[in-house]
Design an enzyme around this catalytic site. Structure first.
Site, PDB file in Angstrom:
ATOM      1  CG  ASP A 240     -26.899 -25.534  67.931  1.00  0.00           C
ATOM      2  OD1 ASP A 240     -27.770 -24.809  68.457  1.00  0.00           O
ATOM      3  OD2 ASP A 240     -26.224 -26.372  68.573  1.00  0.00           O
ATOM      4  CE  LYS A 251     -31.655 -27.674  71.797  1.00  0.00           C
ATOM      5  NZ  LYS A 251     -31.500 -28.866  70.972  1.00  0.00           N
TER       6      LYS A 251
END
Ligand SMILES: CSC[C@H]1O[C@H](OP(=O)(O)O)[C@H](O)[C@@H]1O
Length: 349
Positions: A240, A251
């Site tokens: 991300d 995550k």
């Protein structure tokens, strides 16, 4: 042909069409966002999720925001545009692609500030569609660059969902798997369910089964045992936000998987587009980690699994240090042994 995850529909007065991922795997339902609040909510509630897909939600969200700017005054337009990008930027903090998309739209608008407002809007429409189309080719290139890391007979572990649903349509970590299958490789995927929102159980297994790829669902706490049994030969995950030194946010649970992989001598790969790198930060220590509601942990999908009022800590991401990452697979090439120097070698080109 993979399903489009999110795309702009129509002209500058159009709307965003996206799969509501909170309903998967039970239901494939496209919803339409026609205003700023609805796309903000879609990002916040993970109807649309995954860094590149959030980047597309950002650029199409800007189109929704400028639809209602009914001025021909350029200064007033740019003031309103800033309000739009600030609002969209408040949806989720970790995936840098959100801010990358917003900055790209602001930059293109500013480069054309000498043009009439209606022309700037048309230019931004074309830019948002460019981002959508670029993502499709970028993800396929990531698949091309990464497929060599999956060998015949391998067991591949992945965490969360970095598939077509996290991008325009083809994925990052799963792009590597799709391409390896296309190249005739026979391999098995082990998908972590990925608590608390179960992106692995709900989305990754769904995508891989539809692609005819052998996938086995495991609970997150089974990864160590599965590795110890010798079932895993490599780990491939998404990201991300990746810092200049190669530290990668992904995550929650990914950092733990990287430690397990290191302990078992298993290569650990991150697959991500260049747009997921944040070269403004020197290390992963600076990556903002989103904290989400306690209900996601205590009442996941409507079933209470902990006492009312219990304290909950629910960070949605963690950071894997570059030293735990064997290589980062991007569309521009593979960054072996990630470091500030090695990141620059590939991204600096
Ligand atoms: C290809 S980026 C996918 C990345 O995004 C996911 O987070 P979320 O589902 O909260 O948007 C997860 O970290 C994936 O690896």
């Amino acid at each position: 042909m993979p399903l489009p995850t999110i795309e702009w529909e129509g002209n500058i007065e159009g709307r965003v069409r996206l799969i509501d991922q909170t309903l998967l795997p039970a239901e494939i339902k496209y919803i339409y966002c026609e205003d700023l609040k609805s796309i903000w909510r879609a990002i916040k509630t993970l109807m649309v999720r995954g860094a590149p897909a959030i980047g597309i939600a950002a650029v199409t969200g800007v189109l929704l925001g400028i639809k209602d700017i009914r001025t021909d005054d350029t200064e007033a337009f740019f003031k309103e545009l800033k309000n739009v990008t600030n609002y969209l930027g408040s949806s989720r903090p970790t995936a840098v692609n959100l801010f990358w998309g917003l900055s790209r739209m602001e930059r293109v608008a500013w480069e054309n500030r000498d043009k009439p407002v209606h022309t700037i809007k048309e230019i931004l429409l074309r830019e948002a569609i460019n981002v959508q189309n670029e993502d499709k080719s970028i993800c396929r290139q990531i698949g091309e660059n990464g497929a060599k890391f999956i060998k015949d007979g391998d067991g591949v572990l992945t965490h969360c969902n970095a598939g077509g649903l996290a991008t325009a349509d083809y994925g990052t970590a799963l792009a590597v798997m799709f391409k390896a299958k296309e190249n005739g490789k026979k391999f098995k995927v082990y998908a972590d369910e990925t608590r608390p929102l179960l992106q692995g159980a709900r989305l990754t297994t769904w995508e891989l089964m539809h692609a005819g790829i052998d996938v086995t669902l495991i609970c997150d706490n089974m990864a160590a045992h599965v590795m110890k049994l010798g079932k895993i030969q490599c780990v491939i995950v998404g990201a991300d936000r990746i810092a200049a030194n190669g530290d990668a946010a992904n995550k929650i649970g990914t950092y733990g998987v990287s430690i397990l992989a290191k302990e078992h001598g298993i290569p650990f790969y991150v697959a991500a587009p260049v747009s997921t790198f944040d070269l403004n930060i020197t290390s992963g220590d600076e990556i903002p980690i989103e904290e989400r509601s306690s209900e996601e942990v205590t009442c996941g999908f409507g079933k209470r699994t902990a006492p009312e009022g219990v304290k909950v800590f629910n960070p949605a991401f963690d950071v894997t240090p570059a030293k735990n990452i064997t290589a980062i697979i991007t569309e521009k090439g593979v960054i072996e042994k990630p470091s500030t120097e090695n990141v620059q070698k590939i991204l600096g080109k």
